[in-house]
Design a protein around this motif. Structure first.
Motif, PDB file in Angstrom:
ATOM      1  N   SER A 189       0.811  -1.202   0.106  1.00 11.82           N
ATOM      2  CA  SER A 189       0.023   0.013   0.117  1.00 11.82           C
ATOM      3  C   SER A 189       0.875   1.245   0.156  1.00 11.82           C
ATOM      4  O   SER A 189       1.776   1.382   0.884  1.00 11.82           O
ATOM      5  CB  SER A 189      -0.813  -0.038   1.140  1.00 11.82           C
ATOM      6  N   GLY A 190       0.722   2.104  -0.921  1.00 13.82           N
ATOM      7  CA  GLY A 190       1.615   3.176  -1.295  1.00 13.82           C
ATOM      8  C   GLY A 190       2.642   3.148  -1.863  1.00 13.82           C
ATOM      9  O   GLY A 190       3.110   4.156  -2.190  1.00 13.82           O
ATOM     10  N   THR A 191       3.088   2.116  -2.376  1.00  9.74           N
ATOM     11  CA  THR A 191       4.076   1.792  -3.327  1.00  9.74           C
ATOM     12  C   THR A 191       4.042   0.324  -4.008  1.00  9.74           C
ATOM     13  O   THR A 191       4.402  -0.635  -3.410  1.00  9.74           O
ATOM     14  CB  THR A 191       5.679   1.878  -2.634  1.00  9.74           C
ATOM     15  N   GLY A 192       3.117   0.346  -4.948  1.00 12.18           N
ATOM     16  CA  GLY A 192       3.048  -0.973  -5.688  1.00 12.18           C
ATOM     17  C   GLY A 192       2.592  -0.769  -7.321  1.00 12.18           C
ATOM     18  O   GLY A 192       2.411   0.313  -7.536  1.00 12.18           O
ATOM     19  N   ASP A 193       2.614  -2.292  -7.843  1.00 11.56           N
ATOM     20  CA  ASP A 193       2.325  -2.016  -9.023  1.00 11.56           C
ATOM     21  C   ASP A 193       1.085  -3.148  -9.420  1.00 11.56           C
ATOM     22  O   ASP A 193       1.003  -3.960  -8.749  1.00 11.56           O
ATOM     23  CB  ASP A 193       3.600  -2.642 -10.057  1.00 11.56           C
ATOM     24  N   GLU A 194       0.734  -3.047 -10.622  1.00 13.40           N
ATOM     25  CA  GLU A 194      -0.300  -3.998 -10.977  1.00 13.40           C
ATOM     26  C   GLU A 194       0.077  -4.946 -12.201  1.00 13.40           C
ATOM     27  O   GLU A 194       0.738  -4.385 -13.052  1.00 13.40           O
ATOM     28  CB  GLU A 194      -1.845  -3.389 -11.656  1.00 13.40           C
ATOM     29  N   VAL A 195       0.064  -6.279 -12.078  1.00 17.61           N
ATOM     30  CA  VAL A 195       0.626  -7.113 -13.100  1.00 17.61           C
ATOM     31  C   VAL A 195      -0.677  -8.076 -13.699  1.00 17.61           C
ATOM     32  O   VAL A 195      -1.512  -8.151 -12.955  1.00 17.61           O
ATOM     33  CB  VAL A 195       1.731  -8.003 -12.432  1.00 17.61           C
ATOM     34  N   LEU A 196      -0.290  -8.778 -14.795  1.00 17.52           N
ATOM     35  CA  LEU A 196      -1.296  -9.378 -15.380  1.00 17.52           C
ATOM     36  C   LEU A 196      -0.725 -10.634 -15.883  1.00 17.52           C
ATOM     37  O   LEU A 196       0.315 -10.870 -16.173  1.00 17.52           O
ATOM     38  CB  LEU A 196      -1.669  -8.496 -16.722  1.00 17.52           C
ATOM     39  N   TYR A 197      -1.757 -11.680 -15.656  1.00 17.91           N
ATOM     40  CA  TYR A 197      -1.302 -13.191 -16.047  1.00 17.91           C
ATOM     41  C   TYR A 197      -2.625 -13.651 -16.886  1.00 17.91           C
ATOM     42  O   TYR A 197      -3.640 -13.255 -16.934  1.00 17.91           O
ATOM     43  CB  TYR A 197      -1.506 -13.998 -14.645  1.00 17.91           C
ATOM     44  N   GLU A 198      -2.174 -14.832 -17.519  1.00 19.72           N
ATOM     45  CA  GLU A 198      -3.312 -15.194 -18.543  1.00 19.72           C
ATOM     46  C   GLU A 198      -3.181 -16.771 -18.546  1.00 19.72           C
ATOM     47  O   GLU A 198      -2.241 -17.210 -18.519  1.00 19.72           O
ATOM     48  CB  GLU A 198      -3.101 -14.569 -20.018  1.00 19.72           C
ATOM     49  N   TYR A 199      -4.562 -17.318 -18.584  1.00 23.38           N
ATOM     50  CA  TYR A 199      -4.600 -18.878 -18.672  1.00 23.38           C
ATOM     51  C   TYR A 199      -5.235 -19.242 -19.908  1.00 23.38           C
ATOM     52  O   TYR A 199      -6.402 -18.888 -20.303  1.00 23.38           O
ATOM     53  CB  TYR A 199      -5.500 -19.196 -17.335  1.00 23.38           C
ATOM     54  N   ARG A 200      -4.548 -19.983 -20.591  1.00 17.43           N
ATOM     55  CA  ARG A 200      -4.993 -20.532 -21.724  1.00 17.43           C
ATOM     56  C   ARG A 200      -4.240 -22.080 -22.009  1.00 17.43           C
ATOM     57  O   ARG A 200      -3.132 -22.135 -21.653  1.00 17.43           O
ATOM     58  CB  ARG A 200      -4.724 -19.942 -22.949  1.00 17.43           C
ATOM     59  N   ALA A 201      -5.241 -23.014 -22.811  1.00 15.19           N
ATOM     60  CA  ALA A 201      -4.625 -24.149 -23.133  1.00 15.19           C
ATOM     61  C   ALA A 201      -4.037 -24.880 -21.738  1.00 15.19           C
ATOM     62  O   ALA A 201      -3.027 -25.756 -21.790  1.00 15.19           O
ATOM     63  CB  ALA A 201      -3.469 -24.131 -24.050  1.00 15.19           C
ATOM     64  N   GLY A 202      -4.677 -24.648 -20.586  1.00  9.96           N
ATOM     65  CA  GLY A 202      -4.328 -25.476 -19.309  1.00  9.96           C
ATOM     66  C   GLY A 202      -3.057 -24.931 -18.708  1.00  9.96           C
ATOM     67  O   GLY A 202      -2.416 -25.419 -17.689  1.00  9.96           O
ATOM     68  N   ALA A 203      -2.699 -23.748 -18.957  1.00 10.68           N
ATOM     69  CA  ALA A 203      -1.332 -23.087 -18.605  1.00 10.68           C
ATOM     70  C   ALA A 203      -1.658 -21.495 -18.031  1.00 10.68           C
ATOM     71  O   ALA A 203      -2.078 -21.063 -19.013  1.00 10.68           O
ATOM     72  CB  ALA A 203      -0.225 -23.618 -19.068  1.00 10.68           C
TER      73      ALA A 203
END
Length: 451
Positions: A189-203
């Motif tokens: 809180s006060g110092t952070g980032d947002e990251v993205l993951y993706e699920y396809r073909a079972g992984a």
């Protein structure tokens, strides 16, 4: 070194007050049933809420393929996942006893994700600036009549080779093509980032960082992240957030917005200009060209209330902060006692943002905003002082200005109510996950809607 474009964008427009109830054409709701999900919920109260029922759970209750799913912690610290056949089947509960939390932190909620492509059920849990907790089911469990703990794999602490040792607020959302994605905060809180993951073909694969807060020394708190269905062949991913400068909630400020045409790989500002690329040059959390409404610090603005996108591609944000005429207050608790629910929305055609103040109070609670098939809006909100649950509605026909309270409960509810967004949008039933005061009992209220 990260580089960002700094193009000022002014999109502030008309401020309107909610119409009086006597003139309202807002949808009505009719109670059909209340079922008890559990009487053994985790009772620890921290940060003015329970580990079951927090606004940032995306999702805590969700419908998929004719069944409704809800997750909760029991008093012993085990993850529970229940489901029922709609419209009125009995809840069938799975208690996953191979992992037990010792936490009493209400940020350590359970979020449910369901991958349409293969019917896997994904659970993310027990995460507040700490190591990730995650498990997923076998393929097809969400469409199978079989329902047993054996359908779930072991607990994992990461999705790929990328470290997930200091993460918070997992949020699942699905692309119309069946791809499941996950947004999660790294850092604090006060110092952070947002990251993205993706699920396809079972992984799972790591897409990258898409909002950078650490460079500016702050962090983004998402109101929501989800796809629209305005053009099914070309769905847009919309994200809105507020920024916090320190760990003190009084430093929350402003409303920011961006959208993506390519599953979160590149990002556009409100005007439609590509300004960021996930992984290499992410969105800067407090960039002036992403700010769509000015809300100052010390306004009692609470983070992570709610967002929804309607069938017309209109982005709606539910926030709460002090009324315009109220003096700023650096005492966050005191400011929250006078904060009102505020509806922000973006007109798709003009790209102009609008603001509607309502008179509704919720003190230290947060609400959830949802939309039906006709683009009418519904809010379920609590009040931490009165312990009453409210349902408010507004009609598309009024331009969502006729906000009206349609239901007020007795003084038995607490923490944040959660709406099953998919069930309302596709089946016309308003279904609300509602923890009772004390935390042990969780109700699921069902309402038919009309108007």
């Amino acid at each position: 070194m990260k580089r960002f474009t700094a193009i000022a964008l002014l999109t502030i427009t008309l401020v309107v007050a909610a119409a009086p109830p006597a003139a309202a054409a807002a949808p009505t709701v009719t109670h059909t049933s209340t079922t008890v999900l559990t009487t053994n919920g985790r009772t620890a109260l921290t940060y003015t809420g329970y580990m079951n029922g927090e606004s940032f759970q995306q999702d805590g209750i969700v419908t998929f393929a004719g069944r409704q799913y809800a997750a909760f912690w029991d008093q012993s610290g085990y993850v529970n996942l229940s489901r029922r056949q709609l419209p009125s089947g009995a809840w069938q509960n799975l208690r996953l006893t191979d992992y037990m939390t010792s936490s009493t932190d209400s940020h350590n909620t359970i979020s449910i994700g369901i991958a349409p492509a293969d019917g896997t059920i994904h659970l993310a849990f027990d995460t507040h600036s700490s190591q990730f907790g995650y498990r997923r089911s076998v393929a097809g469990l969400a469409t199978s009549s079989t329902w047993s703990t054996g359908g779930f794999g072991a607990v994992q602490t990461r999705l790929t080779g990328t470290s997930m040792d200091v993460v918070t607020y997992p949020q699942f959302f699905a692309h119309p093509d069946g791809t499941l994605q996950l947004a999660i905060r790294t850092g604090y809180s006060g110092t952070g980032d947002e990251v993205l993951y993706e699920y396809r073909a079972g992984a799972w694969s790591y897409v990258g960082e898409f909002i950078d807060g650490t460079t500016a020394g702050n962090n983004a708190y998402l109101f929501g992240i989800e796809y629209d269905n305005y053009d099914p062949a070309n769905p847009l991913l919309h994200v809105t957030w507020t920024v916090r400068e320190t760990s003190n909630a009084s430093t929350n400020h402003d409303l920011y917005y961006a959208y993506s045409k390519d599953k979160g790989r590149t990002w556009r500002n409100n005007a439609g200009t590509v300004i960021a690329t996930t992984g290499s040059s992410p969105l800067r959390s407090d960039a002036a060209n992403l700010r769509v409404w000015n809300i100052g610090q010390n306004r009692g603005l609470i983070n992570q209330e709610s967002q929804v996108v309607d069938a017309g591609g209109v982005v709606h944000v539910l926030a709460s902060h002090l009324p315009a005429a109220a003096a700023s207050n650096s005492d966050f608790t005191a400011a929250r006692n006078s904060a009102v629910l505020v509806h922000y929305w973006r007109d798709k055609a003009s790209k102009v943002w609008h603001q509607t103040y309502t008179p509704f109070l919720e003190r230290l609670s947060r609400g959830d905003i949802a939309v039906d098939a006709r683009d009418n809006l519904y809010v379920a909100s609590g009040d931490s002082t009165t312990r009453k649950l409210h349902i408010q509605t507004a009609s598309k026909a009024s331009g969502w200005t006729d906000w009206t309270i349609r239901y007020t409960s007795s003084a038995v509810y607490y923490s944040d109510p959660l709406i099953d967004h998919q069930r309302l949008r596709s089946l016309g039933t308003l279904s609300i996950f509602a923890p009772r005061y004390g935390g042990s009992q969780i109700d699921v209220q069902d309402w038919s809607v009309s108007g």
